[in-house]
Scaffold this active site. Structure first.
Site, PDB file in Angstrom:
ATOM      1  N   HIS A 101       0.841  -1.186   0.000  1.00 53.26           N
ATOM      2  CA  HIS A 101       0.000   0.000   0.000  1.00 53.26           C
ATOM      3  C   HIS A 101       0.882   1.243   0.000  1.00 53.26           C
ATOM      4  CE1 HIS A 101      -3.832  -2.013   0.663  1.00 53.26           C
ATOM      5  NE2 HIS A 101      -3.191  -2.824   1.496  1.00 53.26           N
TER       6      HIS A 101
ATOM      7  N   LYS B 192      24.576 -18.986   5.120  1.00 54.22           N
ATOM      8  CA  LYS B 192      25.735 -19.613   4.499  1.00 54.22           C
ATOM      9  C   LYS B 192      25.355 -19.964   3.057  1.00 54.22           C
ATOM     10  CE  LYS B 192      24.874 -24.443   5.755  1.00 54.22           C
ATOM     11  NZ  LYS B 192      25.470 -25.653   6.311  1.00 54.22           N
TER      12      LYS B 192
ATOM     13  N   THR C 162      13.240  -9.332   2.067  1.00 55.00           N
ATOM     14  CA  THR C 162      13.030  -7.979   1.573  1.00 55.00           C
ATOM     15  C   THR C 162      14.022  -7.599   0.478  1.00 55.00           C
ATOM     16  OG1 THR C 162      14.480  -7.075   3.276  1.00 55.00           O
ATOM     17  CG2 THR C 162      12.121  -7.207   3.800  1.00 55.00           C
ATOM     18  N   LYS C 163      15.091  -8.409   0.316  1.00 57.43           N
ATOM     19  CA  LYS C 163      16.138  -8.130  -0.673  1.00 57.43           C
ATOM     20  C   LYS C 163      16.433  -9.398  -1.467  1.00 57.43           C
ATOM     21  CE  LYS C 163      18.498  -4.573   2.083  1.00 57.43           C
ATOM     22  NZ  LYS C 163      17.541  -3.624   2.010  1.00 57.43           N
TER      23      LYS C 163
END
Length: 190
Positions: free
Chosen positions: A117, A187, A169-170
């Site tokens: 949003h 790892k 998020t990445k």
């Protein structure tokens, strides 16, 4: 003998209430509220679990659990041998896609969201602001653990593993094992 052990027939909770209970059930079964609830549940089930199946793009074989929720299925692309287990949300948007490669395992409760949003302090409530959309791309031979969340714009490269309960998020590099909130490198696979 102890008089308190006599929990017999005079203690039956429904004694004298059977007719009233039966009438309540009959009147409920033939009420407008009952029919509204039945039709609402039916249409919700069709929307969430049936109608998208004719729109989704599947390369050849995919196993998708009946309790998976898929939105904008025309923008969801699955490779060969994709397995999406129960209680997952695979939510593409009108201008963004979810692309999943071959031989991908998606554990129970995983959420893939292609949009967020709007959050500007513009005087317009967040619920009415334009959504911010980005594609999610998941490579081949990927395992996403149970209850993980993959956010918009993320690219999970081939051979990666996302640990259960992670929030990604990445981008996740090839053959990396990521975990945590937010997900970070643990790892690389051997």
């Amino acid at each position: 003998m102890n008089k308190n052990l006599n929990l017999g027939k005079d203690k039956i909770w429904y004694k004298g209430k059977i007719v009233g209970l039966l009438l309540e059930v009959v009147f409920t079964l033939f009420s407008l509220s009952f029919f509204k609830a039945i039709f609402s549940s039916l249409f919700y089930y069709l929307h969430e679990h049936v109608l998208w199946r004719k729109k989704i793009n599947i390369a050849s074989i995919a196993r998708i659990h009946a309790r998976t929720s898929i939105r904008n299925a025309q923008n969801v692309y699955l490779g060969n041998n994709v397995r999406i287990t129960m209680d997952c949300c695979v939510w593409a948007e009108t201008k963004s896609k979810i692309i999943i490669g071959d031989n991908v395992l998606i554990g129970p409760g995983v959420k893939l969201f292609c949009s967020n949003h709007g959050t500007e302090l513009s005087g317009i409530p967040m619920v009415f602001q334009d959504r911010i959309e980005n594609d999610i791309v998941i490579g081949s031979d990927v395992w996403i653990g149970a209850n993980s969340v993959i956010l918009s714009g993320v690219n999970i490269h081939n051979g990666a593993i996302v640990a259960a309960g992670s929030v990604v998020t990445k981008n996740v590099p090839e053959n990396a094992i990521y975990g945590g909130v937010p997900a970070k490198l643990i790892k690389y696979r051997n």
